[in-house]
Motif scaffolding. Sequence first.
Motif, mmCIF file in Angstrom:
data_model
loop_
_atom_site.group_PDB
_atom_site.id
_atom_site.type_symbol
_atom_site.label_atom_id
_atom_site.label_comp_id
_atom_site.label_asym_id
_atom_site.label_seq_id
_atom_site.Cartn_x
_atom_site.Cartn_y
_atom_site.Cartn_z
ATOM 1 N N MET A 1 47.525 2.449 11.643
ATOM 2 C CA MET A 1 46.561 3.322 10.980
ATOM 3 C C MET A 1 46.096 2.726 9.646
ATOM 4 O O MET A 1 44.901 2.758 9.328
ATOM 5 N N ILE A 2 47.037 2.175 8.892
ATOM 6 C CA ILE A 2 46.685 1.531 7.622
ATOM 7 C C ILE A 2 45.748 0.355 7.875
ATOM 8 O O ILE A 2 44.727 0.179 7.189
ATOM 9 N N GLN A 3 46.077 -0.456 8.877
ATOM 10 C CA GLN A 3 45.247 -1.620 9.202
ATOM 11 C C GLN A 3 43.835 -1.187 9.596
ATOM 12 O O GLN A 3 42.840 -1.784 9.153
ATOM 13 N N ALA A 4 43.745 -0.128 10.397
ATOM 14 C CA ALA A 4 42.428 0.377 10.816
ATOM 15 C C ALA A 4 41.625 0.866 9.615
ATOM 16 O O ALA A 4 40.409 0.638 9.524
ATOM 17 N N ALA A 5 42.299 1.538 8.698
ATOM 18 C CA ALA A 5 41.618 2.024 7.489
ATOM 19 C C ALA A 5 41.134 0.847 6.642
ATOM 20 O O ALA A 5 39.991 0.839 6.162
ATOM 21 N N LEU A 6 41.998 -0.158 6.462
ATOM 22 C CA LEU A 6 41.644 -1.311 5.631
ATOM 23 C C LEU A 6 40.494 -2.118 6.237
ATOM 24 O O LEU A 6 39.660 -2.659 5.499
ATOM 25 N N GLU A 7 40.452 -2.184 7.553
ATOM 26 C CA GLU A 7 39.412 -2.987 8.204
ATOM 27 C C GLU A 7 38.133 -2.203 8.504
ATOM 28 O O GLU A 7 37.203 -2.731 9.123
ATOM 29 N N GLY A 8 38.107 -0.943 8.066
ATOM 30 C CA GLY A 8 36.900 -0.139 8.240
ATOM 31 C C GLY A 8 36.686 0.396 9.637
ATOM 32 O O GLY A 8 35.603 0.913 9.953
ATOM 33 N N GLU A 9 37.728 0.316 10.479
ATOM 34 C CA GLU A 9 37.575 0.751 11.859
ATOM 35 C C GLU A 9 37.477 2.264 11.997
ATOM 36 O O GLU A 9 37.058 2.762 13.050
ATOM 37 N N LEU A 10 37.860 3.006 10.962
ATOM 38 C CA LEU A 10 37.824 4.471 11.039
ATOM 39 C C LEU A 10 36.551 5.051 10.432
ATOM 40 O O LEU A 10 36.353 6.264 10.464
ATOM 41 N N ASN A 11 35.702 4.184 9.867
ATOM 42 C CA ASN A 11 34.508 4.683 9.173
ATOM 43 C C ASN A 11 33.544 5.407 10.108
ATOM 44 O O ASN A 11 32.899 6.381 9.707
ATOM 45 N N SER A 12 33.440 4.942 11.335
ATOM 46 C CA SER A 12 32.474 5.543 12.265
ATOM 47 C C SER A 12 33.152 6.290 13.411
ATOM 48 O O SER A 12 32.496 6.714 14.358
ATOM 49 N N THR A 13 34.473 6.441 13.321
ATOM 50 C CA THR A 13 35.209 7.137 14.377
ATOM 51 C C THR A 13 34.948 8.638 14.305
ATOM 52 O O THR A 13 34.873 9.221 13.225
#
Length: 528
Positions: free
Chosen positions: A447-459
């Motif tokens: 979850m931290i990695q996804a947040a850092l890489e911007g993967e959650l911005n458009s989820t």
Amino acid sequence: MSTVNQKSKLTDLFAQETVMKNLSVAELVEKILFRKEGRLTATGAIQAETGRYTGRSPEDKFIVEDEISKEKVDWGNVNQPISEDVFEGLYEKVIHHLGAQDEIYSFKGFAGADQQYRLPIHVLTEFAWHNLFAQQLFIRPTAEELVNHETAFTVVSAPTFKADPEVDGTHSEAFIMVSFKHRIVLIGGTEYAGEIKKSIFSVMNYLLPQQDVLPMHCSANVGPEGDVALFFGLSGTGKTTLSADPHRRLIGDDEHAWSNRGVFNIEGGCYAKCVSLSREKEPQIYDAIRFGSVLENVVLDEETREPDYENTSLTENTRAAYPIENIDNITQPSIAGHPNTIVFLTADAFGVLPPISKLTKEQAMYHFLSGYTSKLAGTERGVTSPQATFSTCFGSPFLPLHASTYAEMLGEKIDQFDANVYLVNTGWTGGAYGEGSRMKLSYTRSMIQAALEGELNSTETVTDEIFGLNIPTHCPGVPDDVLIPKKTWKKESEYQEKAKHLAKKFHENFSKFDGVSQKIRNAGPTYK
């Protein structure tokens, strides 16, 4: 007593031949061993014990109330006022006490890695090991910087001077007093070295906001592309573990500041908890403890002198102090750009907060002011079930100004630099402590990695009906059902009961904040 007289007495003391000035690490180690203040361990670190005081003593910490501090400080149980007369009386006695010692130790260095905002400090200690501690935790000067050093704040530490409460006006034999007028921290009666570190952090929390710089009790790291992340969290939430990432460089582990130039470390070292430390779990910290490091209240094997990190017979608050250079994967100097991602870590033992949720600016300010986590049964005497605990701005003991000062600055900087803020629950899922299970570290890392890489911005997100949090419905590496707390519980009615219980605790805690806008208040949980 005037500020001039205070400085004059310090100058006279500093001129004595008994003052050992900016000794090298090796020289200090020799002094410590000769004076039997500590022992050399098998790793080359110094082990020292702090006697009765094995942690901070907040009830013995005071701020001098005078014309400078009176209208600025948020007075109360955390920032207890003390009169100038009491401070000056103790100051006279401590200076006399230090002047009578065979040797005392002086370290001149800095707090703040950004030269535009750094504070030149002078730490004068009765113990050689306290001076070694200061040298490892603050920023060490170059030879040229030492020659040109102009002290802006002085810490005077005299552990063997014990106050008489009836005569000296203290609460006990120990005292930690900060005078912003005289720019002096006076410490006595306690051998716990952490008071030196945290007193300067408190000073920076007072001074930096006046320069439009936000001081923060957080860890920080930076990615290969220069993206910066901040990790806020109280003890036990995983702040150190999650910020130590082999793919990202460490800026610092505990104290930072955010200016219009970016983020910088306030310190030059790390003060890591040692309980149950192992090379397998935390190799960076384990291997950083070597010659010149200070182990505080860590028990040694009497034959091998190997540290026994499982032994908590002296205290559970065992610590290691070492320079940040002992960590391989760091950024030097400890400065980076503006944060792209801010993570608030909480270990929710009630099992009702989402494992990750994205916060609006107002929600970020609300949860920053709240600083929530849980105390668990067995961690403290008398704690038999999970208890909600709140520490304002994740650093309540170190905030001299009103909490809203720090929260408003955070909100402004989130807006100005477009930072994403996430609340991450590293606590329980599928039920409360004792019923559910601890969130898998692998899930949290994903979850931290996804947040850092911007993967959650458009989820796609769903809104939690009680806490109002925006929960991603999908995150790489994490089962979808884990993301929605009520789906992990066997009975939704039990989840609702616990969630409302925690929401009530948030409301009760937040009621203490005066002058906070209704918009921020509305960003908290809904409680009926």
